[in-house]
Design a protein around this motif. Structure first.
Motif, PDB file in Angstrom:
ATOM      1  N   LYS A   1      37.399  47.065   8.891  1.00 58.27           N
ATOM      2  CA  LYS A   1      38.040  45.769   9.410  1.00 58.27           C
ATOM      3  C   LYS A   1      39.339  46.388   9.815  1.00 58.27           C
ATOM      4  O   LYS A   1      40.084  45.597  10.874  1.00 58.27           O
ATOM      5  CB  LYS A   1      38.190  44.954   8.193  1.00 58.27           C
ATOM      6  CG  LYS A   1      37.061  43.992   8.011  1.00 58.27           C
ATOM      7  CD  LYS A   1      37.327  43.009   6.897  1.00 58.27           C
ATOM      8  CE  LYS A   1      36.054  42.045   6.747  1.00 58.27           C
ATOM      9  NZ  LYS A   1      36.333  41.385   5.536  1.00 58.27           N
ATOM     10  N   GLN A   2      40.071  47.383   9.564  1.00 57.80           N
ATOM     11  CA  GLN A   2      41.184  47.929   9.764  1.00 57.80           C
ATOM     12  C   GLN A   2      40.968  48.743  10.798  1.00 57.80           C
ATOM     13  O   GLN A   2      42.080  49.276  11.771  1.00 57.80           O
ATOM     14  CB  GLN A   2      41.917  48.729   8.735  1.00 57.80           C
ATOM     15  CG  GLN A   2      42.413  47.764   7.724  1.00 57.80           C
ATOM     16  CD  GLN A   2      42.835  48.789   6.426  1.00 57.80           C
ATOM     17  OE1 GLN A   2      42.849  49.920   6.355  1.00 57.80           O
ATOM     18  NE2 GLN A   2      43.616  47.984   5.282  1.00 57.80           N
ATOM     19  N   HIS A   3      39.757  49.285  11.198  1.00 56.82           N
ATOM     20  CA  HIS A   3      39.728  50.376  12.452  1.00 56.82           C
ATOM     21  C   HIS A   3      38.812  49.707  13.689  1.00 56.82           C
ATOM     22  O   HIS A   3      38.574  50.658  14.675  1.00 56.82           O
ATOM     23  CB  HIS A   3      39.097  51.676  11.764  1.00 56.82           C
ATOM     24  CG  HIS A   3      39.783  52.415  10.887  1.00 56.82           C
ATOM     25  ND1 HIS A   3      40.328  51.839   9.696  1.00 56.82           N
ATOM     26  CD2 HIS A   3      40.889  53.381  11.022  1.00 56.82           C
ATOM     27  CE1 HIS A   3      41.207  52.725   9.148  1.00 56.82           C
ATOM     28  NE2 HIS A   3      41.609  53.626   9.974  1.00 56.82           N
ATOM     29  N   MET A   4      38.158  48.590  13.720  1.00 57.48           N
ATOM     30  CA  MET A   4      37.214  48.149  14.559  1.00 57.48           C
ATOM     31  C   MET A   4      37.492  46.715  14.538  1.00 57.48           C
ATOM     32  O   MET A   4      37.590  45.899  13.932  1.00 57.48           O
ATOM     33  CB  MET A   4      35.782  48.747  14.366  1.00 57.48           C
ATOM     34  CG  MET A   4      35.084  47.992  13.345  1.00 57.48           C
ATOM     35  SD  MET A   4      33.532  48.712  13.115  1.00 57.48           S
ATOM     36  CE  MET A   4      33.983  50.251  12.058  1.00 57.48           C
ATOM     37  N   ALA A   5      36.718  46.094  15.877  1.00 52.39           N
ATOM     38  CA  ALA A   5      36.905  44.707  16.138  1.00 52.39           C
ATOM     39  C   ALA A   5      35.896  44.127  15.311  1.00 52.39           C
ATOM     40  O   ALA A   5      34.939  44.450  14.584  1.00 52.39           O
ATOM     41  CB  ALA A   5      36.423  44.381  17.666  1.00 52.39           C
ATOM     42  N   ALA A   6      36.251  42.870  14.978  1.00 53.68           N
ATOM     43  CA  ALA A   6      35.804  41.810  13.678  1.00 53.68           C
ATOM     44  C   ALA A   6      34.186  41.911  14.169  1.00 53.68           C
ATOM     45  O   ALA A   6      33.388  42.074  13.141  1.00 53.68           O
ATOM     46  CB  ALA A   6      36.335  40.763  13.481  1.00 53.68           C
ATOM     47  N   TYR A   7      33.580  41.516  15.045  1.00 53.46           N
ATOM     48  CA  TYR A   7      32.401  41.373  15.340  1.00 53.46           C
ATOM     49  C   TYR A   7      31.537  42.775  15.146  1.00 53.46           C
ATOM     50  O   TYR A   7      30.416  42.734  14.886  1.00 53.46           O
ATOM     51  CB  TYR A   7      32.148  40.962  16.764  1.00 53.46           C
ATOM     52  CG  TYR A   7      32.151  41.797  18.091  1.00 53.46           C
ATOM     53  CD1 TYR A   7      30.979  42.671  18.449  1.00 53.46           C
ATOM     54  CD2 TYR A   7      33.571  42.025  18.639  1.00 53.46           C
ATOM     55  CE1 TYR A   7      31.430  43.487  19.478  1.00 53.46           C
ATOM     56  CE2 TYR A   7      33.650  42.814  19.545  1.00 53.46           C
ATOM     57  CZ  TYR A   7      32.733  43.504  20.246  1.00 53.46           C
ATOM     58  OH  TYR A   7      32.764  44.410  21.139  1.00 53.46           O
ATOM     59  N   LYS A   8      32.120  44.007  15.119  1.00 52.40           N
ATOM     60  CA  LYS A   8      31.628  45.331  14.989  1.00 52.40           C
ATOM     61  C   LYS A   8      31.404  45.707  13.532  1.00 52.40           C
ATOM     62  O   LYS A   8      30.575  46.679  13.193  1.00 52.40           O
ATOM     63  CB  LYS A   8      32.352  46.374  15.758  1.00 52.40           C
ATOM     64  CG  LYS A   8      32.217  46.245  17.330  1.00 52.40           C
ATOM     65  CD  LYS A   8      33.092  47.337  17.923  1.00 52.40           C
ATOM     66  CE  LYS A   8      33.468  46.907  19.319  1.00 52.40           C
ATOM     67  NZ  LYS A   8      34.321  48.173  19.899  1.00 52.40           N
TER      68      LYS A   8
END
Length: 558
Positions: free
Chosen positions: A515-522
């Motif tokens: 969650k800290q390193h990529m968009a939420a949907y990914k």
């Protein structure tokens, strides 16, 4: 739309190559004439010289012609793991003017039978541990001749290396109608007919992995295979001074070209391993001063994670190359910063005899397929309309070049679906999704069939996996699609942790990191920590098997 060329081109290289108009076999003849005493193959410290290799190729070719009835254009199956006999068998088939049908040694009897029947092969060269799968094909009439080899016959020197049990297993005395032992065939020392092969003769029929229906046979001539070999050698600076670690399976074009055909084209030495073992690889690289290595990223990741690395000298290793999957950014950075090695990523398929796009050695980009190589036209099209897309937009990669296969064997329908005409050229549809940047470099997004549609958002597993490799405790990662009642599909992460990972690291911890390193949907909605991930014979993580298993489990729970 006019095809766009890369704005960068390697200095000193021509845009197109004058390709050899000779057979692949001729490369061996040249190398053996130039360097008769030089090691052609090193197999767990046992050496086969170029003169010895060429002599055994001639003897086996004579046997194939005179005793097995192999005529020009006849297909001959080659069913074995990596070993000197694979190299000898491959080139003997070509010397007999036959066509090599490499069969994945992981294939069982039914899969072997399909490749034999579909190709029309009547003779097979078979490793003894696979004899049980091949022998019934004699009784059924699918095959007329089996030549059976034992790996141990080529362990001529004592070694302290951990040699696989299948390699040390003594020769078994298989017998019966149509069965000949390898050594007996060579001992006949039969002379083959004068060689009259041409560059446009058929050379190899390589079968795809069969992800949809039966595998398809990709038909290559000597010219198409040579185009890939020659292009790779010039692009990467091939030299007879090099030695190459040959661990990628030789039945697959990555290993076939990088570990066998390429070294022979260059008059170099192939240091051959039957199966992956990072400790053995480490010792071989140090002992035989290996300079080149073509391998999938998963193998490179495992090798450079070896705690014993610091105790060995791998300074001879100057070029790492490969493809099949993007090298994770974190690993590329480690190679550059700690070992001063750039992993030269390239792109190819069974349909292109491997190398067709490549990163320039001196100006590569990470996680990039590279630019169109010599005489290649690469474009991006909309997979639905086949209309060309502008720079920066994601679509299907299509390819035109001298290494593209002729057709799918006996499958005109599949051939028609896989090619399109554009501007008077014949382009191969790859089924791979990617885009081209402003400098003409191509980037892979994912396989057309692998996209995850999560509430209308497109999630590309390869992208999420690459980000997850940046996690300090993740050794390997695989993203699969699983059904989700709200999103339709969602991403699940299957990971293997590093031995140094904290014992209390949880799935929730990994999701929080994502969650800290990529968009939420990914972000994967679930994580499973596993001891290992299944891999194919070429070292690729078997995402499709994992996805099918997860979906079956979901259906059973519904």
């Amino acid at each position: 739309m006019k095809a766009q060329q890369s704005t960068y081109w390697p200095k000193g290289l021509p845009r197109t190559l004058d390709l050899p108009r000779t057979s692949l076999y001729y490369n061996l003849e040249v190398a053996a004439t130039r360097y008769p005493d030089k090691p052609a193959v090193v197999f767990y410290d046992s050496v086969l010289s170029y003169a010895g290799l060429c002599q055994q190729v001639q003897a086996l070719a004579g046997y194939l012609q005179q005793e097995c009835g192999v005529r020009p254009g006849d297909r001959v199956a080659l069913y074995s793991q990596n070993c000197p006999q694979y190299v000898i068998g491959y080139y003997a088939i070509l010397r007999a003017q036959g066509v090599v049908v490499p069969v994945n040694p992981m294939n069982l009897a039914e899969e072997l039978q399909y490749c034999v029947a579909d190709s029309g092969a009547r003779t097979a060269l078979v490793a003894q541990e696979l004899y049980g799968n091949a022998q019934p094909l004699l009784a059924s009439g699918d095959l007329d001749h089996l030549v059976v080899h034992a790996y141990a016959d080529y362990l001529t020197e004592a070694t302290d290396l951990a040699v696989p049990a299948a390699v040390t297993a003594p020769r078994q005395e298989h017998a019966g109608s149509g069965v000949t032992l390898w050594q007996d065939a060579l001992d006949r020392n039969l002379t083959p007919a004068a060689f009259a092969g041409k560059h446009d003769d058929l050379c190899v029929i390589g079968y795809t992995s069969g992800t949809t229906g039966h595998p398809k046979g990709c038909v290559h001539s000597h010219s198409t295979v040579m185009a890939s070999v020659a292009a790779s050698a010039v692009w990467r600076g091939g030299s007879p001074a090099f030695s190459a670690l040959a661990i990628a399976p030789l039945f697959h074009f990555l290993g076939m070209q990088g570990g066998m055909n390429g070294p022979i084209f260059n008059g170099a030495t192939a240091v051959l391993m039957q199966r992956w073992d990072r400790d053995v690889a480490l010792k071989l690289i140090e002992r035989h001063r290996v300079s080149l290595w073509s391998a999938p990223p998963s193998m490179i990741v495992d090798f450079f994670s070896n705690p014993a690395l610091a105790d060995h000298d791998v300074s001879s290793l100057s070029k790492l190359m490969g493809g099949g999957a993007a090298m994770p950014e974190a690993i590329s950075r480690k190679l550059a910063e700690e070992f001063s090695i750039t992993y030269n990523e390239a792109y190819g398929l069974t349909e292109t005899a491997a190398f067709i796009l490549g990163n320039p050695i001196e100006r590569g980009k990470r996680q990039c397929l590279g630019i169109a190589s010599f005489g290649v036209d690469a474009r991006i099209v909309d997979p639905a309309t086949l209309e060309e897309l502008p720079q920066g937009e994601t679509g299907e990669i299509i390819l035109h070049g001298p290494q593209v296969m002729l057709e799918y064997w006996n499958n005109p329908e599949a051939t028609a679906k896989s090619f399109l005409e554009r501007d008077g050229k014949r382009f191969l549809r790859t089924g791979d999704l990617g885009y081209m940047d402003e400098e003409g470099y191509f980037f892979m997004v994912d396989r057309l069939k692998r996209m995850i549609n999560a509430s209308g958002f497109k999630v590309w597993p390869a992208e999420v996996e690459s980000i997850m490799y940046g996690h300090p405790d993740i050794h390997e990662a695989c993203i699969i699609a699983v059904p989700d009642p709200k999103r339709g599909e969602t991403a699940r992460a299957l990971v293997v942790l590093k031995p140094t990972a904290p014992a209390n690291l949880t799935e929730d911890d990994i999701i929080a990191w994502c969650k800290q390193h990529m968009a939420a949907y990914k972000v994967p909605t679930s994580v499973a920590i596993l001891d290992e991930l299944p891999k194919s014979g070429t070292g690729k993580i078997m995402w499709r098997q994992l996805q099918e298993d997860a979906r079956a489990e979901s259906s059973n729970c519904a």
